[in-house]
Structure formats: structure tokens, C-alpha cells
Design a protein around this motif. Structure first.
Motif, mmCIF file in Angstrom:
data_model
loop_
_atom_site.group_PDB
_atom_site.id
_atom_site.type_symbol
_atom_site.label_atom_id
_atom_site.label_comp_id
_atom_site.label_asym_id
_atom_site.label_seq_id
_atom_site.Cartn_x
_atom_site.Cartn_y
_atom_site.Cartn_z
ATOM 1 N N PRO A 1 28.646 15.759 6.916
ATOM 2 C CA PRO A 1 28.192 14.365 6.775
ATOM 3 C C PRO A 1 26.673 14.285 6.696
ATOM 4 O O PRO A 1 25.954 15.100 7.289
ATOM 5 C CB PRO A 1 28.723 13.699 8.040
ATOM 6 N N SER A 2 26.186 13.291 5.976
ATOM 7 C CA SER A 2 24.741 13.100 5.855
ATOM 8 C C SER A 2 24.164 12.363 7.057
ATOM 9 O O SER A 2 22.947 12.341 7.260
ATOM 10 C CB SER A 2 24.421 12.325 4.574
ATOM 11 N N SER A 3 25.021 11.750 7.874
ATOM 12 C CA SER A 3 24.602 11.094 9.116
ATOM 13 C C SER A 3 25.643 11.367 10.182
ATOM 14 O O SER A 3 26.776 11.762 9.881
ATOM 15 C CB SER A 3 24.444 9.584 8.902
ATOM 16 N N ASP A 4 25.279 11.201 11.448
ATOM 17 C CA ASP A 4 26.221 11.428 12.545
ATOM 18 C C ASP A 4 27.485 10.607 12.299
ATOM 19 O O ASP A 4 27.416 9.406 12.002
ATOM 20 C CB ASP A 4 25.603 11.023 13.874
ATOM 21 N N THR A 5 28.646 11.261 12.419
ATOM 22 C CA THR A 5 29.926 10.620 12.099
ATOM 23 C C THR A 5 30.868 10.687 13.288
ATOM 24 O O THR A 5 31.148 11.777 13.807
ATOM 25 C CB THR A 5 30.580 11.301 10.885
ATOM 26 N N VAL A 6 31.352 9.525 13.722
ATOM 27 C CA VAL A 6 32.276 9.439 14.849
ATOM 28 C C VAL A 6 33.703 9.592 14.341
ATOM 29 O O VAL A 6 34.115 8.911 13.393
ATOM 30 C CB VAL A 6 32.124 8.108 15.592
ATOM 31 N N GLY B 1 35.445 9.810 26.022
ATOM 32 C CA GLY B 1 34.708 8.941 25.112
ATOM 33 C C GLY B 1 35.535 8.407 23.969
ATOM 34 O O GLY B 1 35.013 7.700 23.106
ATOM 35 N N GLY B 2 36.812 8.746 23.940
ATOM 36 C CA GLY B 2 37.696 8.248 22.895
ATOM 37 C C GLY B 2 37.540 8.933 21.560
ATOM 38 O O GLY B 2 38.140 8.502 20.559
ATOM 39 N N GLY B 3 36.777 9.992 21.489
ATOM 40 C CA GLY B 3 36.608 10.695 20.230
ATOM 41 C C GLY B 3 35.476 11.689 20.305
ATOM 42 O O GLY B 3 35.066 12.117 21.395
ATOM 43 N N VAL B 4 34.938 12.066 19.144
ATOM 44 C CA VAL B 4 33.901 13.079 19.078
ATOM 45 C C VAL B 4 32.944 12.729 17.940
ATOM 46 O O VAL B 4 33.347 12.087 16.957
ATOM 47 C CB VAL B 4 34.527 14.477 18.862
ATOM 48 N N LEU C 1 40.102 9.725 10.316
ATOM 49 C CA LEU C 1 38.864 9.423 9.601
ATOM 50 C C LEU C 1 39.203 9.090 8.155
ATOM 51 O O LEU C 1 39.903 9.860 7.475
ATOM 52 C CB LEU C 1 37.902 10.624 9.645
ATOM 53 N N GLY C 2 38.734 7.937 7.697
ATOM 54 C CA GLY C 2 38.909 7.559 6.305
ATOM 55 C C GLY C 2 40.341 7.525 5.841
ATOM 56 O O GLY C 2 40.645 7.867 4.696
ATOM 57 N N GLY C 3 41.256 7.166 6.732
ATOM 58 C CA GLY C 3 42.659 7.094 6.367
ATOM 59 C C GLY C 3 43.426 8.389 6.561
ATOM 60 O O GLY C 3 44.661 8.404 6.490
ATOM 61 N N ALA C 4 42.737 9.500 6.821
ATOM 62 C CA ALA C 4 43.401 10.784 7.069
ATOM 63 C C ALA C 4 43.588 10.989 8.562
ATOM 64 O O ALA C 4 42.746 10.576 9.373
ATOM 65 C CB ALA C 4 42.577 11.923 6.490
ATOM 66 N N GLU C 5 44.706 11.603 8.940
ATOM 67 C CA GLU C 5 44.996 11.875 10.345
ATOM 68 C C GLU C 5 45.399 13.334 10.533
ATOM 69 O O GLU C 5 46.038 13.928 9.661
ATOM 70 C CB GLU C 5 46.128 10.975 10.850
#
Length: 458
Positions: free
Chosen positions: A120-125, A140-143, A171-175
Motif C-alpha cells: 500500500p502507498s499509505s498505512d492500511t487498516v 484492536g479489532g484488526g491490524v 479488505l476491499g470485499g475480499a475475505e
């Protein structure tokens, strides 16, 4: 449309998904690295190696390249990075699965990893949900996957034993999902094996043994009690298997007497053991120990090869063979027959045994035809294989080999037991002399062939 397109045409494919990958380095530098995308279209590195290399499941908005027909199919060949549009990062992996944690492991537990591609070009949750938050959650519910990186470790927050619990990264519809079981920290994991079993060690030398647990060690680590009976050996009274590890090693050192010892490892009230044989001499396997390849005058029916059985047991040789040559070991081959006792030698060749070839005691009298190579500008070699002679090819890996010639002269890449080109073992022997093994790792040229009927290696 691609099947009908002419080779050399510039083609663009849109909204495609990576179905399979042959990543860089997987098959060696001589094999094209490629990926398979929607419609079973191959994309390869004929003109440009994609970097970062895509992963299975990654969606690519567009790929442009020159169409090339190769290996009975069309392939798309990007010309540069400008021919690929990566789009936003995609969730390509979450794992490993299944996984385990302990209920009291409340610190940082890097048991799972989320992977994205491209970076990613920026920090991505990446949010991570749970099927049973009462047992387990992602802290934290994620990474967060940092900009320019492709992965991040997931910190788990277990509460009580149970499961398996399904964790879902999205993320983005993918699981992607993994199954995690929360273990009871009050129950100590017990060992399931102590290996190698059996084990061997030479007098006054050491061997490392491995204890493997039924499940990973608890957060504070697992204490394993060690013991020995039989012939005298030295070992620690206990060892610690580190937290979250399945196994650990300890060292046993033999004393000055040969014999057998039983080594025991106990954890969680359960013992496992292995038998350790203390040997007076090292087991070196079945190996080459002398080669007489250049008799004075004609080589016909005078050459021979001597083998040593350092296995400690009688060997039937029907499954073994020899090969020799300069370009590879298929120039000449011979199938071995008969058997060889432990600590004994086996000489194959001749079939003449006379003063002309230093009177070898032939166990298998048979002409080595084609003749053994006599050395040259490139190293020649003789190799021992644990397979029938009919199965030897130019890529078959030997279990032992000796190369003779000038240092660094293995220009043809004759293989050693590691599967890589072998180092030259010894200089080329003058006519009427032999090459002789003096230890597991060293050879010399001998002016008196067959002077030692059967050398013992250590």
C-alpha cells in the motif's frame, strides 16, 4: 480473441485476477517466471520481470504487453513497469491456519500474519472479526499494514480455553479466514518424540537430540527433565522449550566406552526415549576410497574402483551403481552386484588382476567400459549412486563422488552429493598411479595403488 491474435501484437487485458504464480527463483534462473490470470492467459518475464511479483488472488486492473507464442500457448509479455496497473492493495493471505494460543497469553502473540499485494502507498487498516469474541479477538479489532510493506503480524487477545474460533480478515470485499484454538494453560503439553531414534555418536563426541511436544510450549516455556541409562554419556539435567515453540534441542556427549545408552525426556508427566549407540569409529556410509583409472599402457580390463562399507551393517549392492565421465556421469556406468560386509571393501573392475594393475582382489570382476576418463583440462569424476545404473541421467545426484584434475576445473558442473557442482577432490594421477581417500573429506595421489587393501575412514 487472444487465441486468434497474431504473435507480436500489442495486447491489453483488463480487470483480470491472478490464478496461479511461478515466482522468481522457484525453478532457477533458466526457467521463465510467470503467472496465470483470468482466462488461463500466461504472463511471463520474457521482456520484463514484474516487481513486486503478484500473488494468487490479486486483482489487476490492466496488463499490457506483446503477445508471444511459446510452449504451445500464447503468453503476454509486459515490456516495462508502465505496462502494468496494480490498483489498490488486495488481501492475498491470512494465516497460518489452523493455529493455537493459550488462554493466559495476553502479551504480544504474533501467531498470525496478514499479507497484502501490492504494497500500500499509505498505512492500511485490515479489520479482523471473530466468531466468538468471548474466547478470542484480534487486539484492536484488526491490524495495520504500513505503507511500502506487504504484511503485518496480528496480536491476539485470548480470554478462555475453547474453540476453534474463526477469525476473518477483510479488505476491499475480499475475505480470508483462519481457525484458532485457545488452549488451557493449566495443562502442560507432553512430548511426543525424541529424535533421531535411534541415534549414533562416536566416542567422546557430541550429538544433538530434539524433543517435540504435542502442542506449542506455554507462554513461560516448558521445562523438560532429561536422563540417561546404560553406557556413560553426559547431558544436562533439564532443558527449556521456548514459549510457543513445538520443539527444542539438547546435546549429549559420549564418554570413552562404546555401547548403548537410553536417553529419556519427560514433560507433563509423560516420558519419551531414544536409543543412543556409542561407536568406536564413525559411520561414513558406503563410499569411494580408491580409483585406479590410468594403468601404464592400455587401460582395457585393468581399471578398478574400490568402495568401503562404513555403515556398520552388511549391504546388498543390487540397488547401487557407479557412473563416470567428464561432461556428466553417464559416459560409462556399471550396475553393482553382490554384498559387502561392514568395515570391508568391495573392488569392481578388471576383470584382470595382475601386476599390471597392482593385483586387486576383485569382488565384481567386470570390464569398466567405456574406460574411466584419464583427466584433462576439465575435471573428470567417478560417482556412486543409490539407484540402478539404468536410471542414471545427467541430472541424477550421487551419494558420493570424487573429481580429479586441476583446482577449480569442474567446468562441466559434475554434481556432488549436495546436488550442486562438486569441488575437485584431488589432482590428476599420473599413469600407473591411483587416487586414494585418506579421510571423509580428503584424497591424495598414490604412487603405490592398492597398497592398503581396505582403509578405515573416520
Amino acid at each position: 480473441a487472444l487465441a486468434a491474435a497474431a504473435e507480436g501484437l500489442l495486447v491489453e487485458v483488463r480487470d483480470t485476477t491472478v490464478l496461479a504464480v511461478d515466482p522468481p527463483g522457484a525453478d532457477g534462473e533458466t526457467v521463465v517466471n510467470e503467472l496465470l490470470v483470468t482466462g488461463n492467459l500466461s504472463v511471463d518475464d520474457y521482456l520484463h520481470l514484474i516487481d513486486p511479483f503478484p500473488e494468487v488472488g490479486q486483482a489487476l486492473p490492466s496488463i499490457r504487453g506483446v503477445l508471444r507464442y511459446n510452449w504451445n500457448r500464447n503468453k503476454l509479455c509486459p515490456r516495462s513497469a508502465a505496462d502494468l496497473t496494480f490498483g489498490p492493495p488486495a488481501l492475498v493471505a491470512f494465516g497460518p491456519s489452523p493455529a493455537v494460543v493459550y488462554d493466559n497469553d495476553t502479551g504480544a502473540v504474533p501467531a498470525l500474519t496478514v499479507s497484502l499485494s501490492p504494497p500500500p502507498s499509505s498505512d492500511t487498516v485490515v479489520p479482523i472479526g471473530t466468531s466468538n469474541s468471548a474466547l478470542l479477538a484480534a487486539a484492536g479489532g484488526g491490524v495495520t499494514v504500513l505503507a511500502g510493506t506487504t504484511s503485518a503480524e496480528v496480536v491476539l487477545a485470548p480470554s478462555m480455553p475453547g474453540g476453534p474460533v474463526t477469525l476473518t480478515a477483510s479488505l476491499g470485499g475480499a475475505e480470508r479466514t483462519v481457525q484458532v484454538t485457545v488452549l488451557d494453560s493449566a495443562v502442560a503439553p507432553h512430548p511426543v518424540s525424541l529424535t533421531p531414534n535411534p541415534a549414533q555418536v562416536v566416542l567422546e563426541r557430541s550429538v544433538d537430540l530434539t524433543v517435540t511436544l504435542v502442542r506449542p510450549a506455554r507462554p513461560g516455556g516448558e521445562t523438560v527433565t532429561l536422563g540417561a541409562s546404560g553406557v556413560a554419556v553426559t547431558l544436562p539435567a533439564q532443558m527449556i522449550i521456548a514459549a510457543r515453540q513445538l520443539s527444542g534441542e539438547f546435546t549429549v556427549t559420549a564418554g570413552g566406552a562404546a555401547g548403548s545408552a537410553t536417553i529419556t525426556a519427560t514433560a507433563g508427566g509423560t516420558p519419551v526415549s531414544t536409543e543412543l549407540e556409542v561407536l568406536a569409529t564413525a559411520p561414513v556410509g558406503l563410499v569411494l576410497v580408491e580409483v585406479f583409472y590410468d594403468p601404464s599402457g592400455s587401460d582395457a580390463e585393468l581399471e578398478w574402483v574400490k568402495l568401503y562399507n562404513g555403515t556398520g551393517q552388511t549391504l546388498e549392492l543390487a540397488g547401487y551403481s557407479l557412473g563416470w565421465g567428464g561432461e556428466d556421469y553417464t559416459y560409462g556406468t556399471i550396475q553393482l552386484v553382490g554384498s559387502v560386509a561392514p568395515g570391508a571393501c568391495f573392488v569392481v573392475g578388471g576383470p584382470t588382476s595382475s601386476a599390471a594393475n597392482f593385483s586387486p582382489e576383485l569382488a565384481q570382476g567386470e570390464d569398466l567400459n567405456q574406460d574411466l576418463q584419464n583427466g584433462g583440462s576439465a575435471a573428470d569424476g567417478v560417482a556412486l549412486f543409490n539407484r540402478p545404473a539404468i536410471d542414471i541421467t545427467d541430472t541424477t545426484v550421487p551419494i558420493d563422488a570424487v573429481l580429479y584434475g586441476a583446482p577449480a576445473s569442474n567446468t562441466n558442473g559434475l554434481l556432488g552429493p549436495s546436488g550442486a557442482p562438486a569441488a575437485v577432490s584431488v589432482a590428476d594421477a599420473p599413469s600407473g598411479q591411483s587416487i586414494v581417500r585418506t579421510s571423509v573429506s580428503s584424497w591424495i595421489v598414490s604412487a603405490t595403488p592398492n597398497a592398503v587393501p581396505c582403509p578405515t575412514l573416520q
